[in-house]
Design an enzyme around this catalytic site. Sequence first.
Site, mmCIF file in Angstrom:
data_model
loop_
_atom_site.group_PDB
_atom_site.id
_atom_site.type_symbol
_atom_site.label_atom_id
_atom_site.label_comp_id
_atom_site.label_asym_id
_atom_site.label_seq_id
_atom_site.Cartn_x
_atom_site.Cartn_y
_atom_site.Cartn_z
ATOM 1 C CG HIS A 57 0.102 -3.239 8.701
ATOM 2 N ND1 HIS A 57 -1.015 -4.260 8.026
ATOM 3 C CD2 HIS A 57 0.789 -3.808 9.367
ATOM 4 C CE1 HIS A 57 -0.163 -5.261 8.008
ATOM 5 N NE2 HIS A 57 0.733 -5.214 8.791
ATOM 6 C CB CYS A 58 3.490 -2.873 5.855
ATOM 7 S SG CYS A 58 3.479 -3.628 7.748
ATOM 8 C CB ILE A 59 2.490 -1.562 1.161
ATOM 9 C CG1 ILE A 59 2.946 -3.049 1.430
ATOM 10 C CG2 ILE A 59 2.871 -1.385 -0.110
ATOM 11 C CD1 ILE A 59 2.153 -4.106 0.330
ATOM 12 C CB ILE A 80 3.236 3.810 6.165
ATOM 13 C CG1 ILE A 80 1.950 3.957 6.463
ATOM 14 C CG2 ILE A 80 4.215 4.140 7.412
ATOM 15 C CD1 ILE A 80 1.135 3.766 7.626
ATOM 16 C CG ASP A 81 6.550 -0.316 6.166
ATOM 17 O OD1 ASP A 81 5.926 0.397 7.057
ATOM 18 O OD2 ASP A 81 6.657 -1.772 6.189
#
Length: 439
Positions: free
Chosen positions: A274-276, A278-279
């Site tokens: 959910h993060c890497i 996208i961020d």
Amino acid sequence: MKNELLQKFLSRRDFTAGIVGLGYVGLPLVEAFAECGVKVLGFDIDDGKIEKLKRGESYIAHIDGARLHRYFVEEGCADATTDFSRAGECDAILICVPTPLDKHREPDISYVVGTARAIGPHLRPGQLVSLESTTYPGTTDEVLAPILTELSGLTIGSDLFIAYSPEREDPNNKDFSTRTIPKVVGGIDAPSLELAIALYDTIIQQTVPVSSCRVAEATKLMENIFRCVNIALVNEMKIVLEPMGIDIYEVIDAAKTKPFGFMPFYPGPGLGGHCIPIDPFYLAWKVREYQQTARFIELAGEVNTGMPAFVVRKTIEAMNQHGLCLKDSRILLVGLAYKGNVDDDRESPTYVIWEALEKHQAKVDYYDPHIAAVRKNREHPQFAGIQSRTLEQVAANPYDAIIVCTAHKSVDHEAMARHATVVVDTRAVVGDAPHVHRA
């Protein structure tokens, strides 16, 4: 108004916490507050999740259903609803909704905006709203706050308080939990920061205050960009060392014996979670507003998003060496989750590999003991409902090729490798054999 709310938070239980978004971030927060004796009201647009919670059932593998049953059914300290008009019942509202990328790889904060518009008309004086969703610096100040003040008619700092505190969940991490991971907290003003610290001190062992919401937003991006860049480095090293006959894993194992100045990261078939994935693009997009270019970040993103294509090329090469053609071949993808030992398939590179193989007219199945069937997701809707193969099915009808995408501890990868003519191993979990190829 502030002092009254502060006293509620300092009481450690004499208030109601509202959690918007009951997924991998929101549901652990529900657990954490309920465990501390705080009344919790969860909000979600998914009727199925609400119905399961009201029955005390878990829909996330690593979250204990017995604990949820205790909170939602036996003790009744937790409740869940799709009715956002109940936002006024909460003293604090924590927003934990998705912030994906759109098809142009630009930030999609529509869920944050939608949540703000859903709760805004129902806010009352004396509430704290904290955004936890990962986003670009300025979202809380420039997007969330104006919507909430416009729709509620409340004034920030006197009867409405707003903060940003990025989630740091790592699903199924046995060493750290919601309560033991330090919590970065930024407020839109001093009263909001004081209240946010008091709120999170209720459930978190250590809060880390920073000077603004923008700093807190940037902190979350920094953490994941750090990982993204380092993963891109080892992915590129894997690609450039391979023609030299050098095993990247042996290199990493040797390098990590240095007791300072090195931190091991490992290659794979691409980034997931959910993060890497996208961020970094959130910050790369935001800096363009200031006439700057985040070249290092964009390069890392380019390397990592190119890894599924690399895996497919390696699969074609490996099959050719064994006299096989990808077209009409039977391929088994082992591991649909984005990382080992979880049922979380968000942004999993396995889906990208799957799509590419089907474009080459291969016949693709998957096996994942943690994901019995593909859940609906907006990036790859065509796969929804497809079921995982069973071990019996795999053994009874061997495949032309198996691609190991995710390394689950519960999977005997050596045994799986015996059921295919070719094995493409992206996780270095299958031993050396003539038919095994690293990718």
